[in-house]
Design a protein around this motif. Structure first.
Motif, mmCIF file in Angstrom:
data_model
loop_
_atom_site.group_PDB
_atom_site.id
_atom_site.type_symbol
_atom_site.label_atom_id
_atom_site.label_comp_id
_atom_site.label_asym_id
_atom_site.label_seq_id
_atom_site.Cartn_x
_atom_site.Cartn_y
_atom_site.Cartn_z
ATOM 1 N N GLU A 141 63.101 75.738 33.278
ATOM 2 C CA GLU A 141 62.245 75.537 32.102
ATOM 3 C C GLU A 141 60.778 75.774 32.468
ATOM 4 O O GLU A 141 60.038 76.441 31.751
ATOM 5 C CB GLU A 141 62.457 74.118 31.564
ATOM 6 N N ARG A 200 60.201 79.460 32.848
ATOM 7 C CA ARG A 200 60.200 80.120 31.544
ATOM 8 C C ARG A 200 58.838 79.926 30.862
ATOM 9 O O ARG A 200 58.229 80.873 30.375
ATOM 10 C CB ARG A 200 61.324 79.531 30.692
ATOM 11 N N GLU A 205 55.657 82.583 30.051
ATOM 12 C CA GLU A 205 55.103 82.699 28.688
ATOM 13 C C GLU A 205 53.583 82.600 28.740
ATOM 14 O O GLU A 205 52.876 83.329 28.051
ATOM 15 C CB GLU A 205 55.657 81.591 27.778
ATOM 16 N N PRO A 244 73.142 83.914 34.130
ATOM 17 C CA PRO A 244 72.395 84.650 33.097
ATOM 18 C C PRO A 244 72.049 83.790 31.875
ATOM 19 O O PRO A 244 71.109 84.093 31.157
ATOM 20 C CB PRO A 244 73.322 85.796 32.710
ATOM 21 N N ASP A 245 72.790 82.718 31.656
ATOM 22 C CA ASP A 245 72.495 81.853 30.510
ATOM 23 C C ASP A 245 71.307 80.935 30.756
ATOM 24 O O ASP A 245 70.850 80.250 29.849
ATOM 25 C CB ASP A 245 73.719 80.973 30.175
ATOM 26 N N SER A 246 70.836 80.891 31.997
ATOM 27 C CA SER A 246 69.793 79.921 32.344
ATOM 28 C C SER A 246 68.435 80.283 31.746
ATOM 29 O O SER A 246 67.548 79.464 31.707
ATOM 30 C CB SER A 246 69.652 79.818 33.865
ATOM 31 N N GLN A 247 68.260 81.534 31.323
ATOM 32 C CA GLN A 247 66.981 82.024 30.805
ATOM 33 C C GLN A 247 65.880 81.984 31.852
ATOM 34 O O GLN A 247 64.709 81.920 31.539
ATOM 35 C CB GLN A 247 66.541 81.227 29.567
ATOM 36 N N PRO A 264 63.382 83.593 34.474
ATOM 37 C CA PRO A 264 62.771 84.933 34.471
ATOM 38 C C PRO A 264 63.616 85.904 35.294
ATOM 39 O O PRO A 264 64.054 85.561 36.394
ATOM 40 C CB PRO A 264 61.407 84.678 35.125
ATOM 41 N N ARG A 265 63.824 87.089 34.769
ATOM 42 C CA ARG A 265 64.764 88.039 35.367
ATOM 43 C C ARG A 265 64.404 88.461 36.788
ATOM 44 O O ARG A 265 65.266 88.677 37.611
ATOM 45 C CB ARG A 265 64.877 89.293 34.496
#
Length: 121
Positions: free
Chosen positions: A63, A66, A70, A90-93, A95-96
């Protein structure tokens, strides 16, 4: 020019080791023991790198990462964790392009990975 690193790690001993290793390698480090405090600091000033544990009280590392990206799309993110699979879900959101360093690790490996990440434009 010193790189500014924001470290979020709730384990006090681990946090102290990491701060010392990174400072010895020539980085400027601000450290916090939870994601929420770290996030408040990120809102005040820019950092080149967010180095964060994943499992923490108040706001977890994913979190935090993320929200950090932002605030500043250019901030680099590295997770330090005993739960690498969680970060890479991948569901964790998360940053790639975040880097994941699995605990336990050697401090020199951490410093090398941090330096590599900061050099990558």
């Amino acid at each position: 020019m010193m790189n500014k690193i924001l470290l979020a790690e709730d384990d006090n001993d681990m946090r102290r080791f990491l701060v010392r290793a990174l400072q010895n390698a020539g980085h400027e480090v601000m450290s916090y023991d939870n994601g929420l405090s770290a996030y408040h600091r990120l809102r005040e000033e820019p950092f080149e790198l967010l180095l964060t544990d994943i499992v923490m009280p108040e706001m977890d590392g994913i979190e935090l990462a993320r929200r950090a990206t932002e605030l500043d799309p250019d901030i680099k993110v590295m997770f330090i964790t005993g739960f690498a699979a969680v970060a890479l879900n991948p569901d964790s959101q998360a940053p790639r392009d975040a880097k994941v360093l699995s605990k336990p690790f050697h401090l020199k490996d951490l410093v090398n990975e941090v330096d590599k990440l900061l050099k990558a434009a």
